[in-house]
Design an enzyme around this catalytic site. Structure first.
Site, PDB file in Angstrom:
ATOM      1  N   LYS A 120      47.435 -62.193 -55.437  1.00 32.53           N
ATOM      2  CA  LYS A 120      46.470 -62.201 -56.372  1.00 32.53           C
ATOM      3  C   LYS A 120      46.408 -60.968 -57.071  1.00 32.53           C
ATOM      4  CE  LYS A 120      41.091 -62.488 -56.466  1.00 32.53           C
ATOM      5  NZ  LYS A 120      41.033 -61.150 -56.206  1.00 32.53           N
ATOM      6  N   ASP A 138      40.652 -66.083 -57.938  1.00 32.10           N
ATOM      7  CA  ASP A 138      39.545 -65.609 -57.154  1.00 32.10           C
ATOM      8  C   ASP A 138      38.766 -66.792 -56.761  1.00 32.10           C
ATOM      9  OD1 ASP A 138      38.236 -66.065 -59.323  1.00 32.10           O
ATOM     10  OD2 ASP A 138      37.282 -64.098 -59.612  1.00 32.10           O
TER      11      ASP A 138
END
Ligand code: SF4
Length: 241
Positions: A120, A138
């Site tokens: 991420k 997210d």
């Protein structure tokens, strides 16, 4: 949602937020990498409170690697997991200096090989620093994707890998920001503001006409759930995404 509606979805998000920007404050790619690493399991606002002092002392990996870990910990102590994060900042700085001549690398493989940098973080950095068409997922994007039914995926990583293939190239760079904005400000986890949502007619969820400020019209029918309900006639497999 229907795949042919996806361009219209992003056209409307662009209209709503024509100039999306990262919330994190940074001056260079190294500061961006550090700020994104620090933002794990905390808010961007909390990160922005500690980074001015941190980046004043260490605006580049050469100076970050020379800071005492205890000093980094003191500066970022208001953040969750600050001990691990302090150690990772120091270690990744040392690797950047020794392996990458002090520069933040561009490839996902090189980024994720850095201490403390996951997929991420790497995809956020690649998108913002290098203009890559990545969509880092997210909690907001994961929820919004599930409600809109853009792509299937049981984990944020799976959704992150699948999203770029369905987003038209003209929207791909800012898609990450737009989906976060939608999740933060309108498609909230609890009491999403469906009545104010610019993509409501494209969404496979909806609230009843009697809903107020995003509250369901007949909460008794959905006891224990503050979320939207699925529109009739949509396939159940998308729901699992
Ligand atoms: S209509 Fe409601 S559930 Fe759908 S994207 Fe908008 S806020 Fe989220």
């Amino acid at each position: 949602m229907n795949k042919q509606d996806i361009p219209e979805l992003f056209r409307r998000l662009r209209e709503q937020w024509p100039d999306p920007r990262p919330t994190l404050v940074f001056q260079n790619n190294f500061e961006l990498l550090c700020a994104v690493l620090l933002s794990a399991q905390t808010t961007d606002t909390a990160v922005n409170r500690v980074t001015p002092e941190l980046f004043e002392k260490a605006p580049d990996p050469e100076r970050m690697q020379l800071l005492d870990t205890a000093e980094i910990e003191r500066i970022i102590s208001s953040l969750g997991l600050y001990r691990n994060k302090a150690r990772h900042l120091k270690e990744l700085s040392r690797v950047l200096v020794t392996r990458f001549n002090g520069e933040v690398p561009e490839s996902e493989a090189d980024l994720t090989a850095l201490p403390g940098v996951g997929i991420k973080t790497a995809r956020v950095v690649r998108n913002i620093a290098f203009g890559a068409g990545t969509v880092a997922v997210d909690t907001h994007i994961f929820r919004v994707n599930s409600r809109l039914g853009l792509v299937s995926g049981k984990t944020p990583e799976a959704v992150s890998s699948a999203l770029p293939a369905v987003i038209p190239p003209e929207f791909i760079h800012d898609a990450h920001h737009w989906l976060i904005y939608l999740g933060r400000h309108i498609c909230r986890a609890r009491n999403p503001l469906c009545r104010e949502c610019p993509v409501r007619d494209l969404c496979r969820f909806e609230f009843g006409e009697d809903s107020r400020a995003g509250k369901p019209a007949n909460p008794g029918k959905r006891a224990g759930s503050a979320g939207p309900r699925r529109k009739a006639g949509k396939s159940g497999d998308q729901r699992k995404s």
